[in-house]
Write an enzyme that holds these catalytic residues in place. Structure first.
Site, PDB file in Angstrom:
ATOM      1  N   TYR A 143       6.643  19.376  30.550  1.00  0.00           N
ATOM      2  CA  TYR A 143       6.491  19.135  29.115  1.00  0.00           C
ATOM      3  C   TYR A 143       7.835  18.862  28.442  1.00  0.00           C
ATOM      4  CZ  TYR A 143       1.697  20.855  29.643  1.00  0.00           C
ATOM      5  OH  TYR A 143       0.393  21.031  30.023  1.00  0.00           O
ATOM      6  N   LYS A 192       2.668  25.352  43.404  1.00  0.00           N
ATOM      7  CA  LYS A 192       2.098  24.337  44.298  1.00  0.00           C
ATOM      8  C   LYS A 192       3.164  24.048  45.354  1.00  0.00           C
ATOM      9  CE  LYS A 192      -1.200  21.410  45.368  1.00  0.00           C
ATOM     10  NZ  LYS A 192      -2.467  21.843  45.962  1.00  0.00           N
ATOM     11  N   ASP A 224      -4.432  25.210  42.620  1.00  0.00           N
ATOM     12  CA  ASP A 224      -5.840  24.803  42.793  1.00  0.00           C
ATOM     13  C   ASP A 224      -6.692  25.992  43.239  1.00  0.00           C
ATOM     14  OD1 ASP A 224      -4.152  24.586  44.994  1.00  0.00           O
ATOM     15  OD2 ASP A 224      -5.249  22.943  45.929  1.00  0.00           O
ATOM     16  N   ASP A 248      -0.542  26.385  31.149  1.00  0.00           N
ATOM     17  CA  ASP A 248      -1.317  25.829  30.044  1.00  0.00           C
ATOM     18  C   ASP A 248      -2.788  25.766  30.457  1.00  0.00           C
ATOM     19  OD1 ASP A 248      -1.983  24.575  27.719  1.00  0.00           O
ATOM     20  OD2 ASP A 248      -0.961  22.683  28.148  1.00  0.00           O
ATOM     21  N   ASP A 252      -6.009  28.705  29.637  1.00  0.00           N
ATOM     22  CA  ASP A 252      -7.224  28.269  28.938  1.00  0.00           C
ATOM     23  C   ASP A 252      -8.457  28.639  29.750  1.00  0.00           C
ATOM     24  OD1 ASP A 252      -6.002  27.227  26.731  1.00  0.00           O
ATOM     25  OD2 ASP A 252      -6.966  25.262  26.869  1.00  0.00           O
TER      26      ASP A 252
END
Ligand code: NAD
Length: 359
Positions: A143, A192, A224, A248, A252
């Protein structure tokens, strides 16, 4: 007796309604426990664009820097959706995070007993409850990394860069290990590392920092897999630490399984525990100005402020207990309403929580 300076940013949509209720609850805490809270309201988001032409006026950053903590409602709305990316209300959030050095985002996902019916997972999966603290890195990664566009043989291409420096990982790792120490002594690192070089460095640093925390049980999940495990067996996670982008998405997902977006608070902290506190939800333009918003996420954000920035544990607990008591009494805003419960508006919910706050 202490005095605390709080910058308030009501923002857009339901922001002003939920911040107003939260200020009243903090004032009640002040009366009961002998503290003074001084509030200075400043502009950010769409309302700041309308009044000053920019989403984050310099004065707002200045007032926040000169305060002990920041309480934010939400920013954004349909009216400003037509503006280009760097002129939109949501830019104010990135601007505040980076200007205030808020690199540690704490997002608790808690399933309140009284709201178990709102959880979309099967009852047997959440029988043991959900109480996860997601620690998300907030000022690095994709970001904030290099980005751009260029022409290629396959047409216009665009890129964003995921990059993490050792010190950026180390400081968020320390936040997460310290958090685990205060809670269930379990930390799950999410990355990851099977694919991304940035994740491999991330994991190396986590393992290095872990040497200082032999009392914390550390494990690792690829993002994942983490996305699957959090709905397969949410009760088995305590603290999770991850990058800006993975956090992020994961936070959520975690919040969704607790049933209501209107219930969940968050904190964004710098190295000195200065923080910006805000609900995880947005400005909910569909219900703005209608006395329908659930103020609890913002009220619980204020409880986090008392706990993490001011170190007022008893006062924070008093707010959390008041929320639990009100939910147990069967009162609900629309977002958490179910059969047989009493529907109330923003103001009434705020008033009931305030009345339930006890020393
Ligand atoms: P949203 O969170 O505002 O709303 C999603 C849904 O949840 C809506 O139906 C809304 O009515 C409901 N909802 C949200 N908070 C609620 C509450 N406290 N009580 C009851 N119901 C509630 O997300 P969105 O619709 O995707 O975004 C709306 C605007 O908010 C957009 O402009 C977006 O960019 C912005 N936004 C801001 C923040 C922030 O300020 N931190 C975060 C997310 C989105």
């Amino acid at each position: 007796m202490a005095n605390y300076k709080i910058a308030t940013i009501p923002g857009d949509g339901i922001g002003p309604e939920i911040v107003a209720e939260t200020i009243k609850v903090l004032e009640k805490i002040g009366e009961l426990f002998g503290h003074t809270f001084t509030f200075t309201e400043v502009l950010a988001g769409g309302i700041a664009i309308d009044k000053t032409g920019e989403p984050l006026p310099a004065e707002t950053v200045e007032v926040c820097k000169n305060s002990d903590a920041v309480l934010l409602g939400a920013v954004g709305g349909w009216k400003w959706d037509v503006l280009p990316g760097d002129k939109r209300p949501e830019r104010a959030l990135l601007g505040l995070r980076s200007a205030l050095g808020l690199y540690a985002n704490l997002r608790p996902a808690v399933l309140h007993d009284a709201l178990k019916e709102a959880c979309p997972l099967r009852a047997d999966i959440v029988a043991g409850g959900i109480d996860i603290m997601i620690v998300r890195e907030l000022t690095g990664g994709m970001y904030f990394g290099d980005r751009g566009r260029r022409d290629t043989e396959l047409g216009l291409a665009a890129w964003d860069t995921e990059m993490y420096a050792t010190e950026e990982v180390r400081r968020i790792a320390i936040t997460a290990f310290e958090m685990a120490r205060k809670r269930g002594k379990k930390l799950t690192n999410v990355d990851k590392a099977n694919v991304l070089e940035s994740s491999r460095l991330w994991r190396e640093v986590i393992l290095e920092v872990a040497k200082d925390y032999p009392d914390i049980a550390l494990d690792h999940l690829y993002i994942d897999n983490a996305a699957m495990q959090i709905i397969r067996d949410p009760g088995s996670y305590d603290v999770m630490v991850t990058t800006n982008m993975f956090g992020d998405i994961l936070s959520d997902e975690a919040s969704q399984i607790t049933g209501s977006i209107g219930m969940l608070p968050s904190a964004s902290l710098n190295k000195d525990n200065f923080g910006m506190y805000e609900p995880i939800h947005g400005s909910a333009p569909d219900i703005a100005g209608q006395d329908k918003a659930n103020p609890i996420a913002t009220i619980l954000s204020a409880a986090m402020m008392l706990q993490y920035t001011f170190g007022l544990e008893k006062e924070a607990k008093a707010i959390e207990n008041a929320v639990t008591k009100v939910l147990n009494s069967g009162v609900r805003t629309g977002d958490i309403m179910s059969e047989g419960k009493r529907l109330v508006g923003t103001k009434e919910m705020g008033k009931l929580v305030l009345e339930a706050v006890k020393k």
